[in-house]
Design a protein around this motif. Structure first.
Motif, PDB file in Angstrom:
ATOM      1  N   UNK A 216      13.663   8.940   0.087  1.00 31.12           N
ATOM      2  CA  UNK A 216      13.953   7.864   1.021  1.00 31.12           C
ATOM      3  C   UNK A 216      12.750   7.311   1.748  1.00 31.12           C
ATOM      4  N   UNK A 217      11.737   8.144   1.968  1.00 35.13           N
ATOM      5  CA  UNK A 217      10.575   7.678   2.741  1.00 35.13           C
ATOM      6  C   UNK A 217       9.383   7.317   1.851  1.00 35.13           C
ATOM      7  N   UNK A 218       9.618   7.130   0.570  1.00 33.91           N
ATOM      8  CA  UNK A 218       8.514   6.869  -0.363  1.00 33.91           C
ATOM      9  C   UNK A 218       7.671   5.673   0.071  1.00 33.91           C
ATOM     10  N   UNK A 219       8.316   4.628   0.532  1.00 34.90           N
ATOM     11  CA  UNK A 219       7.582   3.402   0.852  1.00 34.90           C
ATOM     12  C   UNK A 219       6.916   3.442   2.234  1.00 34.90           C
ATOM     13  N   UNK A 220       6.807   4.651   2.778  1.00 33.51           N
ATOM     14  CA  UNK A 220       6.044   4.835   4.010  1.00 33.51           C
ATOM     15  C   UNK A 220       4.590   5.218   3.723  1.00 33.51           C
ATOM     16  N   UNK A 221       4.224   5.267   2.447  1.00 30.03           N
ATOM     17  CA  UNK A 221       2.855   5.618   2.053  1.00 30.03           C
ATOM     18  C   UNK A 221       1.935   4.412   2.240  1.00 30.03           C
ATOM     19  N   UNK A 222       1.745   4.016   3.467  1.00 29.80           N
ATOM     20  CA  UNK A 222       1.026   2.780   3.761  1.00 29.80           C
ATOM     21  C   UNK A 222      -0.471   2.854   3.489  1.00 29.80           C
ATOM     22  N   UNK A 223      -1.005   4.056   3.281  1.00 31.61           N
ATOM     23  CA  UNK A 223      -2.433   4.195   3.005  1.00 31.61           C
ATOM     24  C   UNK A 223      -2.764   3.986   1.527  1.00 31.61           C
ATOM     25  N   UNK A 224      -1.753   3.853   0.666  1.00 27.44           N
ATOM     26  CA  UNK A 224      -1.979   3.737  -0.778  1.00 27.44           C
ATOM     27  C   UNK A 224      -2.848   2.531  -1.128  1.00 27.44           C
ATOM     28  N   UNK A 225      -3.835   2.786  -1.971  1.00 33.34           N
ATOM     29  CA  UNK A 225      -4.653   1.702  -2.538  1.00 33.34           C
ATOM     30  C   UNK A 225      -4.339   1.474  -4.006  1.00 33.34           C
TER      31      UNK A 225
ATOM     32  N   UNK B 220       8.454  -2.392  -1.169  1.00 29.71           N
ATOM     33  CA  UNK B 220       7.095  -2.288  -1.676  1.00 29.71           C
ATOM     34  C   UNK B 220       6.129  -3.103  -0.810  1.00 29.71           C
ATOM     35  N   UNK B 221       6.667  -4.035  -0.060  1.00 34.06           N
ATOM     36  CA  UNK B 221       5.836  -4.846   0.839  1.00 34.06           C
ATOM     37  C   UNK B 221       5.147  -3.997   1.897  1.00 34.06           C
ATOM     38  N   UNK B 222       5.640  -2.768   2.128  1.00 30.37           N
ATOM     39  CA  UNK B 222       5.031  -1.884   3.128  1.00 30.37           C
ATOM     40  C   UNK B 222       3.664  -1.375   2.694  1.00 30.37           C
ATOM     41  N   UNK B 223       3.355  -1.466   1.395  1.00 34.29           N
ATOM     42  CA  UNK B 223       2.073  -0.979   0.885  1.00 34.29           C
ATOM     43  C   UNK B 223       0.992  -2.036   1.139  1.00 34.29           C
ATOM     44  N   UNK B 224       0.693  -2.282   2.381  1.00 33.19           N
ATOM     45  CA  UNK B 224      -0.205  -3.365   2.773  1.00 33.19           C
ATOM     46  C   UNK B 224      -1.625  -3.215   2.230  1.00 33.19           C
ATOM     47  N   UNK B 225      -2.032  -1.985   1.933  1.00 34.05           N
ATOM     48  CA  UNK B 225      -3.399  -1.748   1.455  1.00 34.05           C
ATOM     49  C   UNK B 225      -3.499  -1.655  -0.060  1.00 34.05           C
ATOM     50  N   UNK B 226      -2.377  -1.873  -0.754  1.00 37.26           N
ATOM     51  CA  UNK B 226      -2.355  -1.684  -2.203  1.00 37.26           C
ATOM     52  C   UNK B 226      -3.226  -2.713  -2.918  1.00 37.26           C
ATOM     53  N   UNK B 227      -4.101  -2.208  -3.783  1.00 33.87           N
ATOM     54  CA  UNK B 227      -4.980  -3.064  -4.575  1.00 33.87           C
ATOM     55  C   UNK B 227      -4.634  -3.027  -6.066  1.00 33.87           C
TER      56      UNK B 227
ATOM     57  N   UNK C 119      13.462  -7.009 -13.230  1.00 31.53           N
ATOM     58  CA  UNK C 119      13.244  -7.890 -12.097  1.00 31.53           C
ATOM     59  C   UNK C 119      12.092  -7.358 -11.261  1.00 31.53           C
ATOM     60  N   UNK C 120      11.361  -8.256 -10.623  1.00 29.54           N
ATOM     61  CA  UNK C 120      10.332  -7.887  -9.658  1.00 29.54           C
ATOM     62  C   UNK C 120      10.717  -8.508  -8.320  1.00 29.54           C
ATOM     63  N   UNK C 121      10.547  -7.791  -7.215  1.00 31.59           N
ATOM     64  CA  UNK C 121      10.915  -8.354  -5.909  1.00 31.59           C
ATOM     65  C   UNK C 121       9.930  -9.429  -5.457  1.00 31.59           C
ATOM     66  N   UNK C 122      10.440 -10.414  -4.779  1.00 33.58           N
ATOM     67  CA  UNK C 122       9.591 -11.490  -4.268  1.00 33.58           C
ATOM     68  C   UNK C 122       8.564 -10.941  -3.284  1.00 33.58           C
ATOM     69  N   UNK C 123       8.887  -9.791  -2.690  1.00 30.35           N
ATOM     70  CA  UNK C 123       8.004  -9.198  -1.668  1.00 30.35           C
ATOM     71  C   UNK C 123       6.653  -8.753  -2.226  1.00 30.35           C
ATOM     72  N   UNK C 124       6.514  -8.660  -3.551  1.00 29.71           N
ATOM     73  CA  UNK C 124       5.196  -8.351  -4.118  1.00 29.71           C
ATOM     74  C   UNK C 124       4.185  -9.397  -3.673  1.00 29.71           C
ATOM     75  N   UNK C 125       4.647 -10.592  -3.450  1.00 33.02           N
ATOM     76  CA  UNK C 125       3.757 -11.665  -2.997  1.00 33.02           C
ATOM     77  C   UNK C 125       3.179 -11.435  -1.616  1.00 33.02           C
TER      78      UNK C 125
ATOM     79  N   UNK D  96      -3.715  -7.753  -0.587  1.00 25.82           N
ATOM     80  CA  UNK D  96      -4.922  -7.119  -1.121  1.00 25.82           C
ATOM     81  C   UNK D  96      -4.814  -6.773  -2.601  1.00 25.82           C
ATOM     82  N   UNK D  97      -3.679  -7.066  -3.208  1.00 27.80           N
ATOM     83  CA  UNK D  97      -3.464  -6.704  -4.608  1.00 27.80           C
ATOM     84  C   UNK D  97      -4.424  -7.466  -5.516  1.00 27.80           C
ATOM     85  N   UNK D  98      -5.132  -6.715  -6.365  1.00 27.67           N
ATOM     86  CA  UNK D  98      -6.088  -7.316  -7.295  1.00 27.67           C
ATOM     87  C   UNK D  98      -5.783  -6.971  -8.746  1.00 27.67           C
ATOM     88  N   UNK D  99      -4.927  -5.981  -8.969  1.00 26.43           N
ATOM     89  CA  UNK D  99      -4.506  -5.638 -10.329  1.00 26.43           C
ATOM     90  C   UNK D  99      -3.001  -5.449 -10.358  1.00 26.43           C
TER      91      UNK D  99
END
Length: 276
Positions: free
Chosen positions: A128-137, A153-160, A171-177, A181-184
């Protein structure tokens, strides 16, 4: 465990080396590594390419661990205690037999790289708390059983880097947008027919960026532009005509392409290990 494995462990104990390399040592049980969990100075533990079937809760004793590599073993589950490793920055559990991640897994405070490629995990078996990993790059979750990704998935603000290739995604969620910082982004080999227009807002066109879209049953509008290159796809996502096609696709509840069940069942991660 092989003689080489015992020798490597003994040398690490004697030298006080914080980096313990025990890959490809024919290790079946952690219990074959006497004294391992008393080595609190260890910051890097590599146990890849062994035959481990379980990881004991005592892994939490390695309080200074920053890197844990368990790639290519026979692990079917991880202990809840693993999330007590408060200094862990890199965790690789790819190429195992995991069906789920343990309760509380999202409480790693500084985890930057998570790799669980080639397992049997789905959106239904994430804690349940998987998307609390806000430090993920970087998040590598290819070759699993995901059909959708949570809007959280929008919680992963640092994801590259986000790798979700070779799943069952429809399907992919619109929140990926919102992942500025996403580069790949790797989504090849799924069941995707459309992309949310918001992906067009991401910086995925620079020389240091990567967008992989191949091997999906795209609607003709995307398929045609993909023949010209991913930059053409990204440009198309921003125009009104595509946004209309996208909305219409959602509203018509188009039938999803079938799963490749035969390929899934052939996965090594589905086969129970034959231990000596």
């Amino acid at each position: 465990m092989s003689k080489a494995g015992r020798k490597a462990l003994e040398e690490a104990v004697d030298s006080g080396n914080p980096e313990l390399e025990l890959q490809d040592k024919h290790i079946v049980k952690i219990e074959d590594l006497p004294g391992l969990f008393s080595m609190e100075h260890v910051t890097r533990l590599t146990l890849s390419h062994n035959r481990l079937v379980s990881l004991p809760p005592a892994i939490a004793n390695l309080a200074n661990l920053e890197i844990l590599n368990l790639f290519d073993n026979h692990l079917e589950e991880l202990p809840v205690a693993i999330s007590s490793l408060n200094k862990l920055r890199i965790l690789n559990v790819g190429m195992n037999r995991l069906d789920t991640l343990p309760r509380g897994f999202g409480s790693f405070p500084v985890l930057e790289v998570l790799d669980f490629t080639y397992n049997n995990i789905s959106e239904e078996t994430l804690p349940g708390n998987f998307f609390m990993l806000e430090s993920l790059r970087a998040l590598y979750m290819g070759d699993n059983d995901f059909e959708v990704l949570s809007p959280e998935i929008k919680n992963f603000k640092n994801l590259q880097i986000l790798v979700v290739r070779e799943n069952d995604l429809v399907d992919l969620p619109r929140e990926i947008g919102e992942l500025a910082r996403l580069r790949e982004l790797h989504v090849q080999g799924n069941r995707l027919q459309v992309l949310p227009p918001e992906i067009g807002n991401l910086d995925l066109q620079s020389s240091k960026s990567c967008l992989r879209l191949d091997s999906n049953p795209w609607v003709p509008m995307i398929a045609d532009q993909l023949l010209l290159g991913t930059s053409h796809v990204l440009e198309m996502l921003r125009n009104q005509s595509y946004k209309f096609v996208y909305q219409r696709h959602l509203q018509t509840n188009a039938q999803y392409p079938p799963k490749n069940r035969e390929a899934k069942e052939r996965k090594i991660s589905r086969v129970k290990p034959q231990l000596a």
